[in-house]
Design an enzyme around this catalytic site. Structure first.
Site, PDB file in Angstrom:
ATOM      1  N   LYS A 115       0.812  -1.221   0.000  1.00  0.00           N
ATOM      2  CA  LYS A 115       0.000   0.000   0.000  1.00  0.00           C
ATOM      3  C   LYS A 115       0.844   1.268   0.000  1.00  0.00           C
ATOM      4  O   LYS A 115       0.462   2.262  -0.593  1.00  0.00           O
ATOM      5  CB  LYS A 115      -0.961   0.010   1.182  1.00  0.00           C
ATOM      6  CG  LYS A 115      -2.074  -1.009   1.033  1.00  0.00           C
ATOM      7  CD  LYS A 115      -3.217  -0.710   1.966  1.00  0.00           C
ATOM      8  CE  LYS A 115      -4.387  -1.640   1.661  1.00  0.00           C
ATOM      9  NZ  LYS A 115      -5.447  -1.547   2.650  1.00  0.00           N
ATOM     10  N   LYS A 198      -4.363 -10.865  -7.043  1.00  0.00           N
ATOM     11  CA  LYS A 198      -5.535 -11.057  -6.189  1.00  0.00           C
ATOM     12  C   LYS A 198      -6.705 -10.193  -6.680  1.00  0.00           C
ATOM     13  O   LYS A 198      -6.475  -9.068  -7.142  1.00  0.00           O
ATOM     14  CB  LYS A 198      -5.123 -10.623  -4.772  1.00  0.00           C
ATOM     15  CG  LYS A 198      -6.017 -11.036  -3.668  1.00  0.00           C
ATOM     16  CD  LYS A 198      -5.460 -10.559  -2.340  1.00  0.00           C
ATOM     17  CE  LYS A 198      -5.553  -9.064  -2.179  1.00  0.00           C
ATOM     18  NZ  LYS A 198      -5.204  -8.545  -0.874  1.00  0.00           N
ATOM     19  N   LYS A 201     -10.312  -4.577  -4.369  1.00  0.00           N
ATOM     20  CA  LYS A 201     -11.180  -3.406  -4.523  1.00  0.00           C
ATOM     21  C   LYS A 201     -10.444  -2.294  -5.245  1.00  0.00           C
ATOM     22  O   LYS A 201     -11.056  -1.447  -5.881  1.00  0.00           O
ATOM     23  CB  LYS A 201     -11.564  -2.849  -3.153  1.00  0.00           C
ATOM     24  CG  LYS A 201     -12.229  -3.819  -2.235  1.00  0.00           C
ATOM     25  CD  LYS A 201     -12.433  -3.162  -0.873  1.00  0.00           C
ATOM     26  CE  LYS A 201     -12.704  -4.235   0.172  1.00  0.00           C
ATOM     27  NZ  LYS A 201     -12.857  -3.721   1.520  1.00  0.00           N
TER      28      LYS A 201
HETATM   29  P1  TYM Z   1     -10.430  -6.325   3.722  1.00  0.00           P
HETATM   30  O1  TYM Z   1     -11.478  -5.280   3.954  1.00  0.00           O
HETATM   31  O2  TYM Z   1      -9.351  -6.041   2.737  1.00  0.00           O
HETATM   32  O3  TYM Z   1     -11.108  -7.679   3.272  1.00  0.00           O
HETATM   33  C1  TYM Z   1     -12.208  -8.242   3.979  1.00  0.00           C
HETATM   34  C2  TYM Z   1     -12.101  -9.764   3.966  1.00  0.00           C
HETATM   35  O4  TYM Z   1     -12.105 -10.253   2.606  1.00  0.00           O
HETATM   36  C3  TYM Z   1     -11.008 -11.114   2.390  1.00  0.00           C
HETATM   37  N1  TYM Z   1     -10.531 -10.958   0.998  1.00  0.00           N
HETATM   38  C4  TYM Z   1     -10.341 -11.994   0.156  1.00  0.00           C
HETATM   39  N2  TYM Z   1     -10.516 -13.319   0.309  1.00  0.00           N
HETATM   40  C5  TYM Z   1     -10.242 -14.109  -0.777  1.00  0.00           C
HETATM   41  N3  TYM Z   1      -9.822 -13.622  -1.972  1.00  0.00           N
HETATM   42  C6  TYM Z   1      -9.639 -12.293  -2.164  1.00  0.00           C
HETATM   43  N4  TYM Z   1      -9.261 -11.821  -3.344  1.00  0.00           N
HETATM   44  C7  TYM Z   1      -9.906 -11.411  -1.064  1.00  0.00           C
HETATM   45  N5  TYM Z   1      -9.828 -10.060  -0.909  1.00  0.00           N
HETATM   46  C8  TYM Z   1     -10.211  -9.806   0.367  1.00  0.00           C
HETATM   47  C9  TYM Z   1      -9.942 -10.646   3.388  1.00  0.00           C
HETATM   48  O5  TYM Z   1      -9.024 -11.658   3.661  1.00  0.00           O
HETATM   49  C10 TYM Z   1     -10.807 -10.284   4.581  1.00  0.00           C
HETATM   50  O6  TYM Z   1     -11.083 -11.430   5.366  1.00  0.00           O
HETATM   51  N6  TYM Z   1      -7.317  -5.995   7.654  1.00  0.00           N
HETATM   52  C11 TYM Z   1      -8.614  -6.488   7.222  1.00  0.00           C
HETATM   53  C12 TYM Z   1      -9.772  -5.945   8.013  1.00  0.00           C
HETATM   54  C13 TYM Z   1      -9.669  -6.088   9.489  1.00  0.00           C
HETATM   55  C14 TYM Z   1      -9.881  -7.288  10.237  1.00  0.00           C
HETATM   56  C15 TYM Z   1      -9.724  -6.917  11.604  1.00  0.00           C
HETATM   57  C16 TYM Z   1     -10.197  -8.591   9.865  1.00  0.00           C
HETATM   58  C17 TYM Z   1      -9.390  -5.116  10.383  1.00  0.00           C
HETATM   59  N7  TYM Z   1      -9.439  -5.574  11.661  1.00  0.00           N
HETATM   60  C18 TYM Z   1      -9.869  -7.860  12.599  1.00  0.00           C
HETATM   61  C19 TYM Z   1     -10.325  -9.535  10.901  1.00  0.00           C
HETATM   62  C20 TYM Z   1     -10.161  -9.169  12.247  1.00  0.00           C
HETATM   63  C21 TYM Z   1      -8.830  -6.068   5.769  1.00  0.00           C
HETATM   64  O7  TYM Z   1      -8.293  -5.103   5.302  1.00  0.00           O
HETATM   65  O8  TYM Z   1      -9.780  -6.784   5.110  1.00  0.00           O
END
Ligand code: TYM
Length: 337
Positions: A115, A198, A201
């Site tokens: 990022k 991957k 978004k």
């Molecule tokens: P975020 O918002 O990027 O993504 C949310 C969830 O979607 C999953 N994900 C994917 N799984 C499979 N293939 C993909 N291409 C893909 N893109 C996204 C992510 O693994 C995630 O589970 N840091 C985290 C948010 C967060 C969090 C937490 C999660 C903040 N605090 C505490 C769990 C516990 C994030 O940016 O997810």
């Protein structure tokens, strides 16, 4: 009983990777194990670590909450809340945990490198400290299990590491080391344009992902144009090796239909993509369209979502408050007893 916590950032739209890698698993878990305690937050405090639109943040938070509910998270069985509405507690624990997080470990976080890009010197402290806030999100509830996609594995390892450091330093087995749950066939959904990237978004081309808000026509068009190779589908999972695009489409099909890749291969072995893609498209529309429709209904009147978020925040606070009090006590802070 497990105490489950997870979250998604309210940035852009949710896509099929978020759904298959995380949200669908949350729903399956909630329904398969009714004894669990579930906490699902919209991590809006994480969303501000990158440039964002102030005027859309609250709306995006409601949209993610609507997606949770539309996909099947039941507010009676799971607390659904915005991280910032319990932000005093998450933020305070983050500070305490920051004092026991080694910079060397933060330096190894690949998400920060991705990022921040080449200009890491100009990146904000929030982006750098992001994994410590994520650890606090989990540990403030002493969550036992965290269902996420594969890309969050490194952050979860750090959360476990911080929890273990706390327990060691204060000589008390206070924090449970949270278990990552990386479930289902599609733990890492790839871009429809490039099987080595991957699905995300932030990828520039909207054709690379299927959004939960896409119309059936858009879904069909994106799948029709998804990159493939000239060969027919193989007759074994090993035959997908070196064919990332084919592997991705098979994986998506399997996860969506609650099947294994082997089962999908058994059905489509030797078939051309021209035959497989319409089937994938029908399946995706069948599963996604009802979610999209329910999201629209929910978002038409924000009172219901707002009430759910308020109720969820109250439930979350009830769990988190005594944990923070105990953490501060263990760390030796003064308080009126
Ligand atoms: P975020 O918002 O990027 O993504 C949310 C969830 O979607 C999953 N994900 C994917 N799984 C499979 N293939 C993909 N291409 C893909 N893109 C996204 C992510 O693994 C995630 O589970 N840091 C985290 C948010 C967060 C969090 C937490 C999660 C903040 N605090 C505490 C769990 C516990 C994030 O940016 O997810």
């Amino acid at each position: 009983m497990k105490r489950i916590l997870s979250g998604m950032q309210p940035t852009y739209q949710l896509h099929l990777g978020n759904y298959l890698g995380a949200l669908k698993n949350w729903v399956d878990l909630q329904n398969a194990e009714p004894e669990n305690e579930n906490l699902y937050c919209v991590v809006d405090m994480h969303a501000i670590t990158m440039p964002y639109d102030r005027d859309s943040l609250a709306k995006a938070t409601r949209e993610i909450a609507a997606a949770y509910i539309a996909a099947g998270i039941d507010p009676k069985k799971s607390a659904i809340f915005a991280q910032s509405s319990v932000g005093d507690l998450h933020g305070e624990l983050m500070w305490l945990l920051a004092t026991m997080t080694q910079i060397g470990k933060l330096n190894r976080m690949t998400q920060f490198k991705d990022k921040a890009g080449k200009n890491a010197e100009k990146a904000g402290l929030g982006l750098y400290a992001y994994p410590v806030l994520m650890a606090a999100d989990i540990l403030i509830y002493n969550a036992t299990h965290v269902p996420v996609g594969e890309d969050q594995k490194q952050h979860l390892e750090l959360a476990r590491d911080i929890a273990a450091t706390f327990n060691h330093r204060y000589e008390k087995e206070f924090f449970t080391l949270p278990e990552p749950m990386i479930m289902g066939a599609a733990t890492r959904v790839m871009s429809l344009r490039d099987g080595s990237q991957k699905m995300s978004k932030s990828a520039e081309s909207d054709m690379s992902r299927i959004n939960l808000t896409d119309t059936p026509e858009m879904i069909a068009d994106k799948i029709k144009r998804a990159k493939t190779d000239p060969n027919p589908l193989p007759d074994s999972v090993e035959g997908l090796e070196g064919r990332p695009e084919a592997a991705n489409l098979i994986t998506i099909y399997a996860a969506m239909n609650n099947q294994t890749k082997e089962q999908v291969i058994a059905e489509f072995a030797g078939k051309q993509f021209s035959e497989f893609k319409p089937k994938l498209s029908d399946l995706t529309v069948e599963k996604i369209a009802p979610i999209t429709a329910r999201m629209r209904e929910l978002l038409a009147d924000q009172t219901e979502i707002d009430a759910i978020l308020k109720d969820g925040a109250e439930k979350a606070r009830l769990v988190a408050e005594p944990i923070l009090t105990e953490v501060k006590d263990i760390m030796g802070f003064w308080s009126l007893k």
